[in-house]
Motif scaffolding. Structure first.
Motif, PDB file in Angstrom:
ATOM      1  N   UNK A 141       0.128  12.387  -0.634  1.00  0.00           N
ATOM      2  CA  UNK A 141       0.296  10.948  -0.852  1.00  0.00           C
ATOM      3  C   UNK A 141       1.745  10.532  -0.630  1.00  0.00           C
ATOM      4  N   UNK A 142       2.669  11.395  -1.025  1.00  0.00           N
ATOM      5  CA  UNK A 142       4.097  11.075  -0.853  1.00  0.00           C
ATOM      6  C   UNK A 142       4.454  10.935   0.624  1.00  0.00           C
ATOM      7  N   UNK A 143       4.027  11.890   1.450  1.00  0.00           N
ATOM      8  CA  UNK A 143       4.382  11.855   2.868  1.00  0.00           C
ATOM      9  C   UNK A 143       3.536  10.853   3.661  1.00  0.00           C
ATOM     10  N   UNK A 144       2.509  10.304   3.009  1.00  0.00           N
ATOM     11  CA  UNK A 144       1.742   9.226   3.642  1.00  0.00           C
ATOM     12  C   UNK A 144       2.263   7.844   3.264  1.00  0.00           C
ATOM     13  N   UNK A 145       3.276   7.804   2.401  1.00  0.00           N
ATOM     14  CA  UNK A 145       3.755   6.527   1.882  1.00  0.00           C
ATOM     15  C   UNK A 145       4.750   5.821   2.796  1.00  0.00           C
ATOM     16  N   UNK A 146       4.976   6.360   3.967  1.00  0.00           N
ATOM     17  CA  UNK A 146       5.902   5.730   4.907  1.00  0.00           C
ATOM     18  C   UNK A 146       5.493   6.007   6.344  1.00  0.00           C
ATOM     19  N   UNK A 147       6.186   5.380   7.268  1.00  0.00           N
ATOM     20  CA  UNK A 147       5.897   5.572   8.685  1.00  0.00           C
ATOM     21  C   UNK A 147       6.747   6.708   9.241  1.00  0.00           C
ATOM     22  N   UNK A 201       0.829  -1.213   0.000  1.00  0.00           N
ATOM     23  CA  UNK A 201       0.000   0.000   0.000  1.00  0.00           C
ATOM     24  C   UNK A 201       0.858   1.255   0.000  1.00  0.00           C
ATOM     25  N   UNK A 202       1.914   1.230   0.821  1.00  0.00           N
ATOM     26  CA  UNK A 202       2.787   2.403   0.904  1.00  0.00           C
ATOM     27  C   UNK A 202       3.542   2.615  -0.404  1.00  0.00           C
ATOM     28  N   UNK A 203       3.973   1.509  -1.025  1.00  0.00           N
ATOM     29  CA  UNK A 203       4.662   1.621  -2.310  1.00  0.00           C
ATOM     30  C   UNK A 203       3.706   2.155  -3.381  1.00  0.00           C
ATOM     31  N   UNK A 204       2.461   1.704  -3.346  1.00  0.00           N
ATOM     32  CA  UNK A 204       1.464   2.168  -4.309  1.00  0.00           C
ATOM     33  C   UNK A 204       1.217   3.667  -4.155  1.00  0.00           C
ATOM     34  N   UNK A 205       1.137   4.134  -2.911  1.00  0.00           N
ATOM     35  CA  UNK A 205       0.971   5.574  -2.676  1.00  0.00           C
ATOM     36  C   UNK A 205       2.148   6.357  -3.218  1.00  0.00           C
ATOM     37  N   UNK A 206       3.348   5.852  -3.007  1.00  0.00           N
ATOM     38  CA  UNK A 206       4.541   6.544  -3.490  1.00  0.00           C
ATOM     39  C   UNK A 206       4.547   6.635  -5.012  1.00  0.00           C
ATOM     40  N   UNK A 207       4.232   5.534  -5.657  1.00  0.00           N
ATOM     41  CA  UNK A 207       4.210   5.522  -7.118  1.00  0.00           C
ATOM     42  C   UNK A 207       3.132   6.453  -7.659  1.00  0.00           C
ATOM     43  N   UNK A 208       1.946   6.401  -7.065  1.00  0.00           N
ATOM     44  CA  UNK A 208       0.844   7.270  -7.509  1.00  0.00           C
ATOM     45  C   UNK A 208       1.173   8.741  -7.312  1.00  0.00           C
ATOM     46  N   UNK A 209       1.840   9.057  -6.196  1.00  0.00           N
ATOM     47  CA  UNK A 209       2.196  10.456  -5.945  1.00  0.00           C
ATOM     48  C   UNK A 209       3.182  10.973  -6.980  1.00  0.00           C
ATOM     49  N   UNK A 229      16.242  12.411   7.915  1.00  0.00           N
ATOM     50  CA  UNK A 229      16.877  12.483   6.603  1.00  0.00           C
ATOM     51  C   UNK A 229      16.579  11.181   5.843  1.00  0.00           C
ATOM     52  N   UNK A 230      16.225  11.203   4.535  1.00  0.00           N
ATOM     53  CA  UNK A 230      16.287  12.342   3.611  1.00  0.00           C
ATOM     54  C   UNK A 230      14.973  13.090   3.437  1.00  0.00           C
ATOM     55  N   UNK A 231      13.967  12.821   4.321  1.00  0.00           N
ATOM     56  CA  UNK A 231      12.663  13.469   4.170  1.00  0.00           C
ATOM     57  C   UNK A 231      12.738  14.977   4.371  1.00  0.00           C
ATOM     58  N   UNK A 232      13.776  15.425   5.093  1.00  0.00           N
ATOM     59  CA  UNK A 232      13.979  16.870   5.227  1.00  0.00           C
ATOM     60  C   UNK A 232      14.283  17.499   3.871  1.00  0.00           C
ATOM     61  N   UNK A 233      15.064  16.783   3.060  1.00  0.00           N
ATOM     62  CA  UNK A 233      15.368  17.292   1.722  1.00  0.00           C
ATOM     63  C   UNK A 233      14.122  17.295   0.838  1.00  0.00           C
ATOM     64  N   UNK A 260       2.642  12.011  12.537  1.00  0.00           N
ATOM     65  CA  UNK A 260       1.455  12.797  12.185  1.00  0.00           C
ATOM     66  C   UNK A 260       0.429  11.920  11.490  1.00  0.00           C
ATOM     67  N   UNK A 261      -0.843  12.161  11.788  1.00  0.00           N
ATOM     68  CA  UNK A 261      -1.911  11.463  11.073  1.00  0.00           C
ATOM     69  C   UNK A 261      -2.194  12.185   9.758  1.00  0.00           C
ATOM     70  N   UNK A 262      -3.189  11.685   9.028  1.00  0.00           N
ATOM     71  CA  UNK A 262      -3.475  12.217   7.702  1.00  0.00           C
ATOM     72  C   UNK A 262      -3.873  13.688   7.735  1.00  0.00           C
ATOM     73  N   UNK A 263      -4.654  14.082   8.751  1.00  0.00           N
ATOM     74  CA  UNK A 263      -5.055  15.491   8.856  1.00  0.00           C
ATOM     75  C   UNK A 263      -3.847  16.393   9.049  1.00  0.00           C
ATOM     76  N   UNK A 264      -2.930  15.969   9.892  1.00  0.00           N
ATOM     77  CA  UNK A 264      -1.735  16.785  10.155  1.00  0.00           C
ATOM     78  C   UNK A 264      -0.791  16.801   8.957  1.00  0.00           C
TER      79      UNK A 264
END
Length: 330
Positions: free
Chosen positions: A83-89, A1-9, A127-131, A101-105
């Protein structure tokens, strides 16, 4: 599911930037996404308009859709980053408690990041989400700067459309009136000089339809400011003069060749992005008759010769009639 979100984003954001690039920088019309939804909205408005005229609504549709194009791009870009920032924990965490953070945040985080505000209460987890959060802000800046700089030239071009129509209708509101007011029955008539300036202006206007495809949705509630109706009347008048009048009573060939080339260019380029009806090849030409010239005491050609020229002109006239209908005018 997380990979699918990343690809879709990634796919969604790529589509947004490709659509914006084609629309803003290309000379081949709007991007596929923009063309699809703006065309759908305009078709819906025309369906309502043909049942009950809504010229004032149509006159506002162009500016509203122009702003909506930017808003749609921005909304889709924001959706892609959510979708990108929801694709991981724990890609986005609370800055104080470090809780994920939850989806609203995440939606709130993406909104502040793309807006360049960055309150600091929510931050990328590590890191590397800060970038990637910095890159998100960069993409928003590029998209908004590019699209907003695209707005003002379109507004200026829409005013030039109305000015072109006014220049044509300034000579005459109908084909007979146009011929009477501009044609003096000799090659040095006022029409000869007018064709030179109008031809260049028609060519510039035709090419702007490719650079600014959303121009086709800028409707004027006053038919005397409609470039579609003006060009149709102008083309009919030139056809009658150049093909209906006898050789001795026609304007010089170079003038006629020049203006016909400009009209052909307009019909081809303006219809490249327009949503034309399917009957453009069977347009009515009953209004074009040699009697119009005879009433002005202008010598005319043989009926058979005129009918042959009329059949050749019908295809071009069909495109011009279709442009009138696409602009909300019968």
């Amino acid at each position: 599911m997380q990979v699918l979100l990343l690809v879709c984003s990634v796919i969604l954001m790529a589509v947004v930037f490709w659509d914006a690039f084609i629309t803003v920088f290309s000379t081949h019309g709007a991007g596929p996404l923009t063309r699809w939804w703006t065309g759908g909205v305009w078709r819906l408005l025309l369906m309502i308009h043909h049942r009950r005229p809504i010229h004032r609504v149509l006159s506002m549709a162009g500016p509203v859709m122009l702003l909506a194009v930017v808003c749609v791009w921005y909304a889709l870009l924001a959706t892609g980053w959510v979708m990108f920032f929801c694709s991981g924990d724990a890609l986005v965490v609370d800055n104080l408690t470090q809780e994920p953070a939850n989806i609203e945040k995440i939606i709130y985080f993406v909104g502040t990041t793309l807006a360049g505000v960055g309150y600091g209460d929510l931050v990328p987890g590590r890191f590397p989400w800060t970038l990637w959060s910095n890159f998100a802000a960069f993409t928003s800046t590029v998209l908004l700067t590019t699209s907003l700089s695209y707005l003002l030239p379109i507004v200026a071009a829409s005013l030039e459309r109305m000015y072109l129509a006014q220049r044509i209708f300034g000579i005459g509101k109908t084909v007979p009136e146009f011929i009477v007011e501009s044609w003096q029955g000799r090659s040095s008539g006022a029409l000869d000089q007018y064709l030179l300036s109008l031809s260049a202006e028609v060519d510039r206007h035709a090419h702007k339809h490719l650079a600014y495809p959303i121009l086709q949705y800028f409707h004027s509630a006053d038919w005397k400011q409609s470039p579609g109706k003006a060009m149709l009347m102008f083309a009919d008048a030139i056809f009658l003069i150049s093909c209906g009048a006898a050789e001795s009573a026609r304007p010089p060939r170079p003038f006629i060749k020049l203006v016909n080339a400009s009209i052909d260019n307009y019909a081809q380029l303006a219809t490249a992005q327009a949503m034309l009806p399917g009957h453009i090849d069977s347009v009515n030409t009953e209004a074009l008759r040699l009697d119009t010239l005879r009433k002005m005491d202008i010598p005319v050609v043989d009926e058979a010769e005129f009918d042959l020229a009329l059949r050749s002109y019908a295809k071009r006239r069909g495109k011009l009639v279709a442009l009138c209908e696409q602009d909300g005018w019968r």
